[in-house]
Design a protein around this motif. Structure first.
Motif, mmCIF file in Angstrom:
data_model
loop_
_atom_site.group_PDB
_atom_site.id
_atom_site.type_symbol
_atom_site.label_atom_id
_atom_site.label_comp_id
_atom_site.label_asym_id
_atom_site.label_seq_id
_atom_site.Cartn_x
_atom_site.Cartn_y
_atom_site.Cartn_z
ATOM 1 N N UNK A 388 1.152 -1.320 0.060
ATOM 2 C CA UNK A 388 -0.114 -0.253 0.398
ATOM 3 C C UNK A 388 0.737 1.156 -0.109
ATOM 4 N N UNK A 389 0.496 2.323 -0.246
ATOM 5 C CA UNK A 389 0.795 3.881 0.024
ATOM 6 C C UNK A 389 0.898 4.306 1.103
ATOM 7 N N UNK A 390 0.195 3.538 2.176
ATOM 8 C CA UNK A 390 -0.304 4.541 3.736
ATOM 9 C C UNK A 390 -0.039 5.675 3.422
ATOM 10 N N UNK A 391 -1.917 5.944 2.491
ATOM 11 C CA UNK A 391 -2.093 7.132 2.438
ATOM 12 C C UNK A 391 -0.978 8.522 1.900
ATOM 13 N N UNK A 392 -0.130 8.159 1.020
ATOM 14 C CA UNK A 392 1.465 8.324 -0.107
ATOM 15 C C UNK A 392 1.297 8.412 -0.711
ATOM 16 N N UNK A 508 5.410 12.236 1.705
ATOM 17 C CA UNK A 508 7.090 12.449 1.257
ATOM 18 C C UNK A 508 7.612 13.372 1.000
ATOM 19 N N UNK A 509 7.035 14.670 -0.284
ATOM 20 C CA UNK A 509 7.256 15.758 -0.593
ATOM 21 C C UNK A 509 6.836 17.152 0.549
ATOM 22 N N UNK A 510 6.701 16.566 1.596
ATOM 23 C CA UNK A 510 6.262 18.109 2.675
ATOM 24 C C UNK A 510 7.112 18.719 2.976
ATOM 25 N N UNK A 511 8.201 18.108 3.126
ATOM 26 C CA UNK A 511 9.521 18.996 3.860
ATOM 27 C C UNK A 511 9.687 20.063 2.247
ATOM 28 N N UNK A 512 10.075 19.209 1.139
ATOM 29 C CA UNK A 512 10.380 19.909 0.140
ATOM 30 C C UNK A 512 10.088 20.969 -0.275
ATOM 31 N N UNK A 824 12.549 11.536 8.350
ATOM 32 C CA UNK A 824 11.387 13.029 8.728
ATOM 33 C C UNK A 824 11.638 12.743 10.942
ATOM 34 N N UNK A 825 12.572 11.719 10.846
ATOM 35 C CA UNK A 825 12.741 12.352 12.382
ATOM 36 C C UNK A 825 14.768 13.400 12.337
ATOM 37 N N UNK A 826 14.932 13.437 11.368
ATOM 38 C CA UNK A 826 16.014 13.994 11.172
ATOM 39 C C UNK A 826 15.499 15.570 10.767
#
Length: 843
Positions: A388-392, A508-512, A824-826
């Motif tokens: 699954x894509x984990x809702x991402x 996944x791309x939210x930080x960028x 994501x933790x880092x």
């Protein structure tokens, strides 16, 4: 006249160890002297200097231009925009029908057609400072192009030879510059000589300091992606991987038989053994020392000599004793660079000879391998995996793109199913059928294993791609309904007239996107509590860390650029026309904290682990788009830390940091700085003095009397060491997802553990957002004692000190650039570190 004499003296001194191209080659080569030799282009004889990549490229193109046997293509480019070359050498008749022969070979891989061509791939110097491989390429190419011997003519009629001259051009050039610039007129073999000890980071790695010989499966980097594409286009029968080692003797595979991956077929080991006499014969004739079936393993499929073994080829590792200069005084006597090059030429030619003489067996083996994989799939006991894509969707697409790169077949799930307590939805999940040609590789990418015949590992003991991405996966007893349609692509058309735009932090791309917004001058606030918002069918729920942009808070002069970023972002952006929430805090409350612009300082250089420094550099530069300010550790004392928001310390040894600098770092943290430390740096960070009496003069820790060691047999040392070494395994951790460091992450996730760092527990009960579960091992090998000592212990600690924060990671959360589930933790420590509040309870 004196200058001329000095120059002549230098040439004479360096040429004393030199050899002509012809001297590297068999005496019966019968070379066509009309073709240019390597020295005719280089201006010096091979082995005088380390070849630079531009010269290597130039000579390859020269041969391709002059010889009808040679063709050349660029398969890709490195980060430094150096071309990745593929040189194909075969008969002129074959060159004229190359694509037809390639197709015939691929069909022969299924049928075992003895008339299909033999394909041999020779790959050199994936570690740039193991340069004898790439320095041997000109002679190997020259021999195949220029030899008019009956043997070479017959070889090339039935064989397609693929040369990969430099798997790591950026590292090759970095090392060549080092070695050449430190070379003396009189060669220095003394081990203490500067030429034998590279400055940090050395030439082993690529531009971002990654080891490309660990990237064959994960394919994070352009060099690996280009190579894997061509590997599957050609599917060679044999692939060689030319390295260097600090051992005294030359090693060639097989490795230690007990350390072969269990999924590798027994026939693979036998075919590898079948080539060994050809290498041995070549070395015996030359009087060279060598060994085989010892010390090295054949386990991790992410390496160049092992990846072929699960793809129908025979991978062969060569390890030439190392020499960084013109000569090196090894234990068994001086080793000259020319001899190192010669050995790489010898094994290139012995591989070709062995593969040619055993060509029918290699063709039969390859066809038999794929048949064996089909038979293994039939016995698997299940029919498919579902992921699954984990809702991402972006994370799912990236993972499935990796499977596609390796030619693993998959389809989109067509109807909702439940498996292993998880729900997989159509358009958000993929099905990988067991019954496929690439079953072996798929199994290697998806398996879990905690029991092994041998507990000694040269590299990591486990890899599992869904675990790396923290995506749900399950085995299915029956093949579900699937389709060839692509995944569901959610519309990302934010409303320009909205009052608020919200981005879930779980993407996944939210930080960028966040970094782009901050660079554009946007005011972005992060949710510290979950909430829901909207009306009718437009109600959506958001977790902690979700990014909120209120239109009224944006600078009107910058709003156009901000909205352009939202439109183009590879994330889903939700638009709302009211700030009123359905549940949870309102958007105008203090539970939404403004995210400050970050300016991190990354400490690199001597003392830091180059791999880890490169991973942090890559994460900042390539993944986040942050301008990475890097400073050598030796210069850190000259830096005004108050110019930076974060101090990033990767694994390494920080004992050279003096008392004054430690005090400066402590003061900077108290003033609001955020120190992010990993493994060895985390242990060092525990020595910082934040308490009034933490570092009082004369204060001593309570000494415990060491226990009397249990007597052990000397022969058991290797096994006992293996039990205490965590070379790389996957463990489970549980998270406090209400803590800013854990925002946007699941409550239990797989984490990659390498090394045995244990964190000193915090006295603050709210400062441990991540800790190991009671039974943490998910995949790979960890000895019983190491497992027991980490059970339930902290994996990440984030402690407030004054206005600042110290984050300590026991493991590298950005391991090799592909462990996306924990990165994501880092990242959270960068953007959400300032959100960690004071949690000291009143006394």
């Amino acid at each position: 006249m004196r200058l001329i004499s000095l120059a002549l003296g230098f040439l004479l001194s360096t040429s004393a160890l030199a050899m002509t191209s012809a001297q590297y080659l068999p005496a019966d080569a019968e070379l066509d002297t009309s073709l240019p030799s390597p020295e005719s282009l280089l201006g010096w004889e091979p082995g005088d200097w380390r070849i630079q990549h531009p010269s290597l490229v130039q000579y390859m193109y020269m041969l391709a231009e002059k010889s009808e046997r040679v063709s050349i293509k660029v398969t890709g480019y490195t980060y430094e925009h150096k071309p990745l070359l593929q040189l194909i050498v075969t008969s002129p008749e074959n060159q004229a029908n190359l694509e037809t022969l390639r197709q015939a070979h691929l069909e022969g891989a299924n049928s075992g057609d003895p008339n299909a061509p033999l394909v041999v791939w020779l790959g050199y110097s994936v570690h740039g400072d193991e340069a004898s491989g790439s320095n041997a390429v000109p002679m190997v190419a020259y021999y195949l192009a220029a030899s008019r011997s009956e043997y070479v003519n017959e070889l090339l009629k039935s064989t397609i030879v693929i040369l990969d001259p430099s798997l790591n051009p950026d590292g090759l050039d970095r090392f060549a510059t080092w070695s050449n610039s430190n070379r003396s007129v009189n060669p220095v073999g003394d081990r203490d000589g500067r030429i034998h000890h590279q400055d940090w980071p050395g030439g082993r790695t690529n531009h971002y300091l990654f080891d490309l010989n660990r990237d064959w499966i994960t394919t994070v980097h352009p060099e690996s992606r280009a190579r894997i594409t061509e590997y599957h286009r050609w599917l060679p029968h044999v692939l060689t991987d030319h390295h260097e080692t600090w051992h005294d003797g030359f090693f060639f595979q097989p490795g230690a038989p007990t350390r072969q991956h269990p999924l590798t077929t027994p026939e693979n080991l036998e075919m590898t053994r079948a080539l060994a006499p050809y290498h041995a014969g070549s070395f015996d004739s030359a009087g060279e020392m060598y060994f085989t079936e010892d010390d090295y393993d054949d386990f991790f499929y992410g390496k160049g000599s092992t990846y072929p073994d699960i793809n129908g080829s025979i991978g062969i590792l060569f390890e030439q004793p190392r020499v960084n200069g013109a000569v090196y005084n090894r234990d068994s006597g001086p080793l000259e660079f020319t001899e190192a090059i010669h050995n790489q030429v010898r094994t290139s030619l012995s591989t070709l000879k062995g593969a040619y003489e055993l060509r029918d067996k290699f063709k039969k083996y390859q066809a038999g391998f794929f048949q064996a994989m089909r038979q293994r799939a039939a016995r698997a006991g299940f029919q498919a995996w579902v992921i699954g894509d984990g809702n991402d969707p972006a994370k799912g697409r990236e993972l499935m793109g990796l499977f596609e790169r390796h030619r693993v077949e998959f389809q989109t799930l067509k109807a909702e199913i439940s498996a292993d307590g998880q729900v997989f939805r159509p358009g958000h999940a993929w099905v990988i059928p067991v019954n496929q040609r690439q079953f072996g590789l798929a199994q290697a990418m998806l398996e879990t294993r905690t029991q092994f015949e041998d507990n000694i590992f040269y590299d990591v003991s486990a890899i599992n791609l869904p675990m790396a991405y923290d995506l749900p996966v399950a085995k299915l007893a029956r093949l579900p309904a699937t389709s060839n349609d692509g995944p569901v692509l959610s519309s990302n058309a934010p409303d320009p007239d909205a009052v608020a735009w919200i981005i879930s932090w779980r993407q996944l791309n939210a930080p960028a996107v966040l970094q782009d917004l901050l660079d554009a001058g946007a005011t972005v606030r992060a949710a510290t509590k979950p909430f829901s918002i909207g009306m009718g069918s437009n109600i959506a729920s958001f977790g902690e860390g979700s990014l909120v942009l209120l239109a009224g808070l944006q600078d009107p002069e910058k709003s156009g650029g901000i909205f352009d970023i939202l439109k183009q972002a590879d994330v889903r952006v939700h638009s709302f026309n009211s700030q009123l929430t359905r549940s949870g805090p309102g958007l105008g409350t203090s539970h939404f904290r403004k995210i400050a612009v970050i300016k991190p300082l990354l400490v690199v250089g001597q003392g830091t682990r180059a791999y880890d420094a490169g991973e942090a550099w890559f994460q900042l530069d390539q993944r986040l788009g942050v301008a990475p300010v890097m400073v050598d550790m030796s210069l850190l004392k000259t830096i005004d830390l108050h110019d930076y928001t974060h101090l990033l310390l990767v694994d390494g040894k920080y004992s050279d940091i003096g008392k004054q600098l430690k005090q400066d770092i402590t003061s900077w943290v108290k003033d609001g700085g955020i120190l992010v430390s990993i493994q060895g740096a985390a242990t060092w960070a525990e020595s910082l003095c934040f308490g009034s009496d933490d570092c009082a003069e004369g204060k001593k820790e309570k000494e415990e009397k060491p226990a009397q060691p249990t007597a052990m047999a000397y022969a058991d040392f290797d096994d006992q060491e293996a039990q205490r070494t965590i070379s790389g395994a996957i463990v489970e951790v549980k998270l406090d997802t209400t803590h800013p460091i854990a925002f946007g992450v699941n409550s239990e996730i797989p984490l990659f553990r390498r090394g045995s760092t244990l964190l000193k527990a915090s006295e603050n009960p709210f400062a441990t957002p991540v800790r190991y579960t009671e039974k943490p091992l998910l995949n790979g090998y960890i000895g019983v004692d190491r497992l027991n000592e980490m059970s339930g212990q902290p994996a990440v600690i984030a402690e407030r000190h004054g206005k600042g924060l110290v984050v300590r990671f026991a493991n590298n959360p950005i391991f090799r650039g592909f462990w996306r589930g924990t990165e994501r933790l880092w990242v959270n420590s960068l953007y959400f570190g300032p959100l960690v509040g004071n949690t000291e309870l009143p006394k």
